[in-house]
Scaffold this motif. Structure first.
Motif, short mmCIF file in Angstrom:
data_model
loop_
_atom_site.label_atom_id
_atom_site.label_comp_id
_atom_site.label_asym_id
_atom_site.label_seq_id
_atom_site.Cartn_x
_atom_site.Cartn_y
_atom_site.Cartn_z
N HIS A 139 0.97 -1.20 0.02
CA HIS A 139 0.01 -0.13 0.00
C HIS A 139 0.90 1.26 -0.03
O HIS A 139 0.43 2.47 0.45
CB HIS A 139 -0.98 0.02 1.26
N CYS A 145 -7.29 2.00 -4.78
CA CYS A 145 -7.06 0.67 -4.27
C CYS A 145 -7.89 0.40 -3.12
O CYS A 145 -8.83 1.28 -2.69
CB CYS A 145 -5.58 0.65 -3.35
N CYS A 160 -7.87 -0.47 -0.24
CA CYS A 160 -7.36 0.09 1.05
C CYS A 160 -7.79 1.70 1.06
O CYS A 160 -7.77 2.14 2.36
CB CYS A 160 -5.90 0.12 1.23
N CYS A 165 -1.60 2.36 -5.34
CA CYS A 165 -0.76 1.55 -4.54
C CYS A 165 0.06 0.29 -5.28
O CYS A 165 -0.62 -0.02 -6.23
CB CYS A 165 -1.70 0.75 -3.42
#
Ligand SMILES: [Zn+2]
Length: 414
Positions: free
Chosen positions: A249, A259, A261, A266
């Motif tokens: 990440h 992403c 996340c 990332c």
């Protein structure tokens, strides 16, 4: 001496200390792949008579065997070497992933003895209950004193002390009390760790026989996401709250892809298995697009000269090289160990990765760095889960308990 230190309330029982001595000896013999009684005296700093007492008990209990050393080439009496009966102690390893979840039992050398596969269940409670039931059924019939514990590989960001999955975006698991579900009725102590960190642990614990274990290196897992386990001078890097080394990440493409996340650009969006499959799908003409190709198929197509497959792998290799140069600049590792699709596609991608990596940093750094496929391939996380149990229960404090190296009263002998 030990009696000068008052035993704290709730201190270990005598039987626990006896087990601790036993495990210390097992670990010495395991690490040296065989040791003489004299080696053990030297390494524990303990008296020959105490070592004799503990070793004899372990021979009687069938944990060790003692035989003349076949490799001894010098003239004179051959020394006797103690070896562990590999199945003297059993550890459980479990891996929970979207792709293939497995539970195994393994011996002290990490050899897998029995295995169960568990089909993916979206509901974490159902999935984890099945894993727990598999642990129970695989360990049924193994005497308690031979069973060291269960190492569990959990996905994503976890609290390793409780086994809580804080966030595993690819599984859609958030705040899942995995540890509470798994340990309830599992019948063995459970230890938890993240998959990439376990990959690193497996490389260090189960290295080539006779080889020096790697001390400072990075292990890279490439599945749905991209995980890294960082070992610094023999210790796993966990960070202040256990979330260190989430290199998947780190952002490498400004204004890049979003992403799961929440980040942008990332590394895992460009170099994971999922990324290779996306890059390939984007690169083939619309009329050829049928069923989505998996990474193994793409690697096979590239070997047969398919241009779109080669392009997808070359693009991922370029991003991998950039990420590896970054890892090198931060940690100065002796090696980067790669698993999963990259390990099996190294014949196709290796040169591309190394070329990209070497064009991104000072040569004096990069020329010494080795990038090597994992020894454990597909089993690296599972073997790491087994190594987690061994590292927690065998390595212990590394202290020999002097007062317990003496015979216990006859009534205590099994
Ligand atoms: Zn991300």
């Amino acid at each position: 001496m030990s009696k000068a230190i008052p035993a704290p309330r709730g201190a270990l029982k005598k039987s626990d200390l006896r087990a601790a001595n036993q495990r210390l000896l097992l670990n010495i013999i395991r690490e040296k792949q065989g040791a003489s009684r004299a080696d053990i005296v030297r390494l524990t700093g303990f008296s020959p008579s105490s070592v004799t007492f503990v070793v004899n008990r372990m021979l009687r209990d069938g944990l060790l065997v003692e035989a003349p050393d076949d490799n001894h080439s010098q003239v004179g009496r051959r020394p006797f070497t103690l070896r562990i009966r590999p199945e003297a102690m059993i550890a459980v390893g479990a891996e929970i992933t979207h792709l293939q979840s497995r539970v195994v039992t393994a011996d002290l050398y990490g050899n897998i003895l029995k295995q169960r596969e568990i089909k993916w269940q979206r509901d974490p409670r159902i999935m984890l209950t099945r894993v727990r039931d598999a642990i129970r059924s695989l360990t049924a019939g193994i005497p308690e004193e031979r069973l060291l514990g269960a190492g569990i590989s959990l996905p994503g960001t976890i609290d390793r002390s409780t086994g809580r999955v804080i966030a595993a975006e690819h599984l859609d698991w958030f705040d899942v009390e995995a540890g509470a579900i798994l340990s309830e009725g599992a019948g063995v102590p459970c230890f938890y760790e993240n998959d990439a960190k376990l990959g690193a642990l497996a490389e260090r614990w189960f290295c080539e026989p006779g080889a020096r274990p790697l001390e400072t290196f990075v292990f890279v897992v490439l599945g749905e996401g991209l995980g890294t386990g960082v070992m610094i001078e023999g210790r796993l890097l966990h960070g202040a709250s256990g979330e260190a080394s989430e290199f998947g990440h780190t952002s490498i493409v400004p204004d890049g892809r979003r992403c799961p996340c929440g980040g942008i650009g990332c590394w895992e969006e460009y170099a994971s298995q999922r990324a290779v499959e996306r890059l390939y799908a984007e690169g083939i003409p619309a009329k050829r697009r049928g069923k989505a190709a998996g990474v193994n198929e793409i690697v096979q197509l590239a070997r047969q000269g398919d241009a779109a497959a080669s392009e997808a792998l070359r693009a991922a290799a370029n991003y991998l090289g950039i990420g590896f140069a970054n890892l090198n600049a931060v940690f100065n590792p002796e090696a980067i160990v790669v698993g999963d699709y990259l390990a099996s596609a190294w014949d196709v991608m290796g040169d591309w990765v190394l070329t990209a990596m070497r064009s991104r940093g000072p040569q004096r750094f990069l020329s010494r760095l080795r990038v090597i496929p994992s020894r454990h391939g597909h089993d690296s996380t599972l073997k790491g889960a087994v190594a987690l149990v061994l590292s927690r229960s065998l390595a212990g404090t590394g202290q020999f308990h002097a007062d317990l190296a003496q015979p216990l009263p006859a009534a205590k002998r099994a």
